[in-house]
Design an enzyme around this catalytic site. Structure first.
Site, PDB file in Angstrom:
ATOM      1  N   TYR A   2      17.186  94.651  28.365  1.00 52.78           N
ATOM      2  CA  TYR A   2      16.129  95.031  27.822  1.00 52.78           C
ATOM      3  C   TYR A   2      16.371  94.792  26.121  1.00 52.78           C
ATOM      4  CZ  TYR A   2      13.108  97.892  24.864  1.00 52.78           C
ATOM      5  OH  TYR A   2      12.377  98.591  23.642  1.00 52.78           O
TER       6      TYR A   2
ATOM      7  N   ASP B 252      20.872 101.936  33.226  1.00 55.87           N
ATOM      8  CA  ASP B 252      19.556 102.461  32.705  1.00 55.87           C
ATOM      9  C   ASP B 252      18.528 102.442  33.853  1.00 55.87           C
ATOM     10  OD1 ASP B 252      17.021 102.114  31.624  1.00 55.87           O
ATOM     11  OD2 ASP B 252      17.849 100.677  29.923  1.00 55.87           O
TER      12      ASP B 252
ATOM     13  N   LYS C 210       8.789 105.564  28.962  1.00 62.23           N
ATOM     14  CA  LYS C 210       8.053 104.884  29.816  1.00 62.23           C
ATOM     15  C   LYS C 210       7.684 105.841  30.988  1.00 62.23           C
ATOM     16  CE  LYS C 210       9.873 101.820  26.955  1.00 62.23           C
ATOM     17  NZ  LYS C 210      10.930 101.326  27.073  1.00 62.23           N
TER      18      LYS C 210
HETATM   19  C1  LIG Z   1      12.015 100.932  26.290  1.00 61.23           C
HETATM   20  C2  LIG Z   1      13.351 100.771  26.851  1.00 61.23           C
HETATM   21  C3  LIG Z   1      14.630 101.279  26.291  1.00 61.23           C
HETATM   22  C4  LIG Z   1      14.644 101.645  24.825  1.00 61.23           C
HETATM   23  O1  LIG Z   1      13.946 102.995  24.968  1.00 61.23           O
HETATM   24  P1  LIG Z   1      13.026 103.703  23.651  1.00 61.23           P
HETATM   25  O2  LIG Z   1      12.498 104.758  24.056  1.00 61.23           O
HETATM   26  O3  LIG Z   1      12.098 102.539  23.155  1.00 61.23           O
HETATM   27  O4  LIG Z   1      14.195 103.755  22.500  1.00 61.23           O
HETATM   28  C5  LIG Z   1      15.800 101.001  26.744  1.00 61.23           C
HETATM   29  N1  LIG Z   1      15.777 100.569  27.961  1.00 61.23           N
HETATM   30  C6  LIG Z   1      14.964 100.082  28.795  1.00 61.23           C
HETATM   31  C7  LIG Z   1      15.082  99.346  30.315  1.00 61.23           C
HETATM   32  C8  LIG Z   1      13.553 100.100  28.202  1.00 61.23           C
HETATM   33  O5  LIG Z   1      12.353  99.741  28.887  1.00 61.23           O
END
Ligand SMILES: *Cc1c(COP(=O)(O)O)cnc(C)c1O
Length: 383
Positions: A103, A176, A201
């Site tokens: 990301y 992640d 998300k």
């Molecule tokens: C959006 C995202 C992040 C960062 O998260 P935020 O809530 O925008 O700070 C990290 N990893 C992945 C895979 C993401 O899609």
């Protein structure tokens, strides 16, 4: 509670009717501090809301249960969670292996925030176990950082195999799990030590909150994370925690529908003459299909594809959809479309993480699949 089913835990873990008034929905405890019975006499363990807040506790317990973790920590954003983790496990001279299609914001945190303080990192293709072995430095590598499926190319990394490689080198495995959500994949059960979420998300799921989380069953690491969470202070506020908790209650049904719709969209795109390549782990043709099938319940709502006529055609298609909204982010009930090269991944242009210029990324929502396919059909038909 972990012997109960996922959907049951999503609705009940960390949440019970209020003992005072019977309210079924969890409360938003908008308070910074808590009355004490005499000096140092805490009534309920709560002292100050940076350290702990009952709404945040409810979210942390629920998320921990869904990830099969003993401990959960909720943050103001996914990047706040990542930063807290890196400061907890990193130090000058330490080294981390990261995905070569991480990301963009995660990459920026490594390259622009932590690297200048002495944390080294090596991008590696995590879909290739030999590349992971080559990138790990035994005794020096603090963590291997995995995203699976990856953003935006939907690469699939074998979590259990990478856990073995990381542990053999004395490193932690961090996953992640934002793209899969705990409903589709539970990395701790596959050998990971820490799970990271951008709860912005799928966990939140309605594009109305920014949040993050860390989950672990390592008690010693959890104590240090708790200390750093409080000492750094990037915590989730009570209203944000409540929104994510509300999202989690419907996570299972949403992820089923996201997966149903994405399967239909991917099948449509795979047959389309103006589409050069489709990236979706649910397609038999995807190189990570077998691993995804083994470690995920289903294949999720993210689909990327390359437009045969190149970058300008890809950008034009992004501007022609009517149901898919042109926007960054992902994981909400509404469908989104974006051009990673110029939007979410603009910050990695010119680096080893650069993405194809003709790439389009879809976050397939939970609308009616026929309407989504029709919208893509008209967007791709023109020109
Ligand atoms: C959006 C995202 C992040 C960062 O998260 P935020 O809530 O925008 O700070 C990290 N990893 C992945 C895979 C993401 O899609």
């Amino acid at each position: 509670m972990t012997d109960q089913g996922f959907s049951t835990r999503a609705i009940h873990a960390g949440q019970r009717p209020d003992p005072g008034n019977g309210a079924v929905a969890p409360a938003i405890w908008a308070t910074s501090t808590y009355a004490q019975d005499g000096v140092g006499g805490l009534r309920s363990g709560y002292e100050y809301s940076r350290s702990a807040n009952p709404t945040r506790t409810a979210l942390e317990e629920c998320l921990a249960s869904l990830e099969q973790a003993d401990h959960g920590f909720a943050f103001a954003s996914g990047l706040a969670a990542e930063d807290t983790l890196l400061r907890t496990i990193g130090r000058p001279g330490a080294h981390v292996v990261i995905p070569d299609d991480a990301y963009g914001g995660t990459y920026r945190t490594f390259a622009r925030v932590h690297e200048p303080w002495g944390l080294g990192y090596t991008p590696a293709a995590l879909t290739d176990l030999d590349a992971v072995r080559a990138a790990v430095r035994p005794g020096e590598t603090t963590a291997v950082w995995v995203e699976t499926p990856t953003n935006p190319l939907l690469g699939v990394a074998d979590i259990a195999a990478i856990a073995d490689i990381a542990h053999a080198a004395g490193a932690l495995l961090v996953v992640d799990n934002t793209f899969a959500s705990p409903y589709l994949q539970q990395p701790l059960t596959l050998g990971a030590d820490v799970v990271v979420h951008s709860t912005t998300k799928y966990c939140g799921g309605h594009s109305d909150v920014v949040g993050g989380a860390l989950l672990t069953s390592d008690g010693e690491l959890a104590e240090r994370l708790r200390y750093f969470q409080n000492a750094i202070g990037g915590v989730a506020g009570p209203f944000d925690a409540w929104l994510v908790l509300r999202g989690l209650r419907t996570l299972a049904v949403r992820m089923e529908r996201h997966s149903d719709n994405a399967e239909q969209v991917a099948a449509f795109l795979a047959e389309h003459p103006r589409v050069a390549q489709v990236y979706y782990p649910g397609l038999d043709s995807h190189p990570g299909h077998a691993v995804a099938k083994a470690q995920m319940r289903r294949f999720g709502g993210m689909v990327s594809f390359r437009v045969a006529d190149g970058e300008e055609a890809a950008v034009a298609a992004c501007g022609r959809t009517e149901l898919f909204t042109l926007a960054e982010s992902l994981g909400g009930v509404e469908s989104l479309i974006e051009h990673p090269g110029r939007m979410t991944h603009a910050s990695v242009a010119g680096t080893e993480l650069e993405v194809p210029a003709d790439l389009v990324r879809l976050s397939v929502g939970i609308e009616d699949a026929d309407d989504l396919v029709a919208d893509l059909e008209q967007a791709l038909a023109v020109g």
